[in-house]
Write an enzyme that holds these catalytic residues in place. Sequence first.
Site, PDB file in Angstrom:
ATOM      1  N   HIS A  72       0.829  -1.213   0.000  1.00 56.54           N
ATOM      2  CA  HIS A  72       0.000   0.000   0.000  1.00 56.54           C
ATOM      3  C   HIS A  72       0.857   1.255   0.000  1.00 56.54           C
ATOM      4  CE1 HIS A  72      -3.120   2.875   1.518  1.00 56.54           C
ATOM      5  NE2 HIS A  72      -3.866   2.149   0.690  1.00 56.54           N
ATOM      6  N   CYS A  73       2.005   1.201   0.653  1.00 57.00           N
ATOM      7  CA  CYS A  73       2.878   2.371   0.766  1.00 57.00           C
ATOM      8  C   CYS A  73       3.487   2.787  -0.572  1.00 57.00           C
ATOM      9  CB  CYS A  73       4.006   2.090   1.745  1.00 57.00           C
ATOM     10  SG  CYS A  73       3.485   1.601   3.396  1.00 57.00           S
TER      11      CYS A  73
END
Length: 365
Positions: free
Chosen positions: A354-355
Amino acid sequence: MVRFPAEFEKHEATLMIWPVRPGSWGKDPSRAQMAFVEIFKAILKSEDLYVLFEKDEPEKTILDLKGKLSDTGHSFYPLRIATDDSWARDTGPTFVLEDGEVKGINWRFNAWGGDFDGLYADYVNDDKVASSFCDAIGKGIIDHHDLVLEGGSIHSDGEGTLMVTESCLLSGGRNPLMTKEQIDNYLCNALGASKILWLPRGIYNDETNEHVDNVAAFTAPGEVVLAWTDNIDDPQYVLSKASYDYLSSQTDAKGRKIKIHKLPVPDHPVLIEEKDMGNLVFEDGEDERETGERLAASYVNYYYTNDSILLPQFGGENEESDRRAVSIMEKLSNGRKVVPIYAREILVGGGNIHCITQQIPEKEA
């Protein structure tokens, strides 16, 4: 009127950044780059993909990638825009819909804490990524550069509810002159929200001051997946229990009680190993890692594409944990396919799937 769509709504495309920083990905970043390419391929099955490259990245790198990604079904758009690292979630724009049109918010980025507790000293390029990328793809910019904020510190249900952590947004290195109420009001106005859920804590040892995207995510309006452990001796237990108790007492912007789905963290801590340290090269002023350091491993740091959920996997002694996470997310997928992706090399860099991704929503008809 501004609306911050949920990540599980329809995407126009995804933004990512090619990993090269030695302090995150090593003097030989090939293992991390292989993981990124797997994510590229998965994204391109259902939506377009923009990838940012340094000005001095050899053209051969881009040509080789074009070859590997040529039969994936959607378009791969390489752009040469200077960056300091590859955390597109945090340095890229937060895309919202303003009167139905897609626009990117330009927050101020200070490497997760600036002089107070930031992770690297020179972040000038990263602070410009949001505006540079919007200019490059012809999207309007909404300037909120007076607020230090990263995309990984906010989640939206698309219906007026945001989710954040107090440990991050109230940290001393971001907006120390603003009160919790002032930050709440600012974000509600900027993102078209009417309620913010303030989780007290995030994932143990998360160097972002515990971003929300590593501990909790909306799976649907009124429903949240929360990183969990039943092991009361794990330092994560107290953090997750605090967030569970808080969410159990709350309703969302529509007045719904929050339905909480527990997603256990890996049974065995994922640690920095000697082989990792032998590859990493840190600059002056850069937060350094240590052999044996516990990494902030969580399955919540997954990414929705238009047809799938890209779910981190850690392998080794956590293979059973990996399978359990896949099984849980399959029940919460709402028709998407759960795609397990071995992501330990991304975690060594300091974050996870997600980062390194940032969704660009579709415009409203």
